[in-house]
Design a protein around this motif. Structure first.
Motif, PDB file in Angstrom:
ATOM      1  N   TRP A 492       0.831  -1.203   0.000  1.00 18.13           N
ATOM      2  CA  TRP A 492       0.000   0.000   0.000  1.00 18.13           C
ATOM      3  C   TRP A 492       0.871   1.261   0.000  1.00 18.13           C
ATOM      4  O   TRP A 492       0.599   2.221  -0.731  1.00 18.13           O
ATOM      5  CB  TRP A 492      -0.932  -0.024   1.190  1.00 18.13           C
ATOM      6  N   ARG A 496       0.846   4.097  -3.056  1.00 14.19           N
ATOM      7  CA  ARG A 496       0.604   5.526  -2.814  1.00 14.19           C
ATOM      8  C   ARG A 496       1.772   6.382  -3.279  1.00 14.19           C
ATOM      9  O   ARG A 496       1.595   7.549  -3.643  1.00 14.19           O
ATOM     10  CB  ARG A 496       0.362   5.748  -1.320  1.00 14.19           C
ATOM     11  N   ALA A 528      -2.220  10.634  -3.489  1.00 15.07           N
ATOM     12  CA  ALA A 528      -1.093  10.978  -2.630  1.00 15.07           C
ATOM     13  C   ALA A 528      -0.017  11.663  -3.448  1.00 15.07           C
ATOM     14  O   ALA A 528       0.079  11.471  -4.675  1.00 15.07           O
ATOM     15  CB  ALA A 528      -0.524   9.719  -1.985  1.00 15.07           C
TER      16      ALA A 528
END
Length: 539
Positions: A492, A496, A528
């Motif tokens: 993850w 991002r 992000a």
């Protein structure tokens, strides 16, 4: 005690150890869950060969294990944690019984019983009886084949049942896991060569047995080939059965795994092997020593070693220990007494560690919080184990050594597995993760990225998609229905840092040593800030 009574005794002890914990551990490792998904597909669709796990045709392993899971699940109408583990538990009991039968033929009734009990209480054997993997089926079939080989080769007049049983048992082992099931041929060949020279290899041939074994094997090989012979040769035979094992072995790791697998007999293994090598000219000892060493040495050059690959060496280890205790325990007096003192010292340290576990730090099991009712079974087990091994070695008392060790290990394993399963389920709560995923997915499609996590398929009750690349992950996330995806914390973070997708982290849950993240694309989640590609790792 009759042979039947001996078989019932060792079977009862094994059953009391391996059957009560059935279904108490949640399904987590993907290596295990893939067989459960295979079995569920067989049970639901009635297609024994055309089985797909996440849309991929599953042919990495022969189908026997999955079929047995489906069969054991038929009475309850669905595949559960307990019915998935039942074939493994029954195979463990069968392995103990066949080990006793082989020991009874080779060593006599008393050592045969002790050999079966020693196997049932060997740490590595018991721990693998709790895994949903086909390795225990292989061990059961190998033990059956070795028992048939003993009957066949020691008979005054050769009849057909023993050689046919030998070949069929080998075919069953291959049916469970592939070429590793051929191990009895290698063991028998080395043993007969050592006994009779190259001409001894002819004693392994039996036309009726070969035809029976071939017939059993063709029942699954032919359907596999009809679904694509070229892909079977490349994807299964080459990739999974040959290439997987080629490379640089990790000998130190293998020796450590061997020491753990053989507990508690690791402590006396040097004395056992020394005595066996000294008596290697005796046919019975030579057979047991060959069985043990060949089972170990075939793993030595393998690159991708797994602890479970050592499982076939536990039956001959148990029989060697039983033979040594009955016939050679009095030998090596100084070494015996030195080892007894060492065991006494290690046992004392272990008792202190159980009573005051805080100094263990990260090694402290969660269920040991100091001397309490929860730790008393471990205290008793360690005390009995230490006393029986130390005293039995010191005065050369086989009944004290073997009987006390078996009782202590049965207590430690029988009690410890419940504590272990409780802590394992707390740390790997996949049912809870699946419930959280379903809460957000509402019956819709779900995908994973960064790992297999087949347990999600099982606990969601439907197929989960696998995103193999970041592009596949992106395409799946941007579908109009905005499906849910599951990944881990490390992946993850990489996503991002390297994409400008608008993704929301809907939930995070710890899972063992990693954090699982449930994500979904949403216009309400701003992308992000991008990190330069040169400073980021691949997700």
């Amino acid at each position: 005690m009759s042979r039947l009574q001996g078989a019932l005794l060792v079977a009862a002890v094994a059953a009391l150890l391996v059957l009560p914990p059935l279904g108490q551990r949640v399904l987590v490792p993907s290596d295990e869950v893939r067989f459960v998904l295979y079995a569920r597909d067989v049970a639901e669709r009635g297609a024994p060969f055309d089985v797909r796990v996440r849309a991929k045709l599953f042919r990495e392993k022969p189908p026997l294990f999955a079929w047995l899971i489906a069969l054991s699940s038929a009475p309850v109408g669905r595949v559960t944690e307990a019915t998935a583990q039942l074939p493994v538990a029954l195979a463990a009991i069968a392995a103990v019984v066949f080990t006793f039968l082989a020991g009874d033929r080779l060593l006599g009734r008393g050592p045969g019983v002790m050999g079966g009990l020693a196997l049932a209480t060997t740490y590595g054997f018991f721990s693998h009886s709790q895994f949903i993997l086909p390795d225990m089926l292989v061990v059961a079939c190998v033990c059956a084949a070795m028992y048939a080989l003993v009957v066949w080769q020691r008979a005054e007049r050769v009849t057909w049942p023993a050689p046919v049983a030998f070949y069929v048992a080998i075919a069953g082992a291959v049916y469970a896991k592939g070429p590793v099931g051929l191990l009895p041929f290698l063991i028998g060949g080395v043993w007969l060569w050592s006994e009779h020279g190259a001409a001894g290899l002819r004693r392994l041939w039996h036309l009726g047995g070969a035809l029976a074994g071939a017939l059993v094997t063709l029942t699954w090989v032919v359907p596999f080939l009809t679904m694509g012979g070229g892909t079977f040769a490349e994807a299964v035979i080459w990739e999974d059965w040959i290439r997987w094992y080629v490379g640089r072995p990790r000998i130190l790791n293998l020796l450590i795994d061997t020491a753990v697998m053989c507990l508690p007999w690791t402590a006396v293994l040097p004395l056992v092997l020394a005595a066996a090598i000294r008596h290697r000219r005796e046919p019975v000892v030579r057979l047991l020593l060959t069985w043990f060493l060949v089972s170990f040495l075939v793993i030595l050059p393998i690159a991708n070693q797994r602890t479970r690959y050592l499982l076939p060496m536990t039956p001959p280890l148990a029989l060697l220990v039983a033979w040594w205790a009955a016939a050679e325990l009095h030998a090596f007096r100084l070494a015996r007494r030195a080892l007894a003192l060492l065991i006494l010292a290690v046992g004392a340290v272990a008792l202190v560690g159980i009573a005051w576990p805080r100094p263990l730090g990260a090694w402290q099991p969660p269920y040991l919080a100091g001397l309490s009712l929860a730790s008393l079974p471990f205290v008793a087990a360690v005390a009995v184990l230490t006393a029986s091994m130390a005293w039995g070695l010191c005065v050369a008392a086989p009944r004290v050594l073997m009987g006390g060790t078996v009782v202590a290990m049965a207590l430690a394993l029988g009690f410890g597995i419940w504590q272990y399963n409780r802590d394992f389920n707390t740390a790997h709560d996949f049912p809870r993760l699946a419930a959280a995923v379903e809460q957000h997915a509402n019956g819709g499609d779900v995908a994973v990225f960064g790992g297999r996590w087949f347990a999600l398929d099982y606990y969601l009750g439907r197929r989960v998609h696998s995103a193999e690349t970041l592009a596949e992950f992106t395409d799946f996330a941007l579908r109009p229905e905005r499906p849910v995806l599951v990944t881990n914390g490390r992946t993850w973070t990489g996503i991002r840092a390297t994409t400008n997708l608008g993704l929301c982290a809907l939930d995070e849950q710890p899972m063992g040593s990693q954090m699982m993240v449930i994500v979904q694309a949403s216009p309400q989640c701003p992308p992000a800030p991008r990190t330069p590609a040169s400073s980021t790792a691949r997700p």
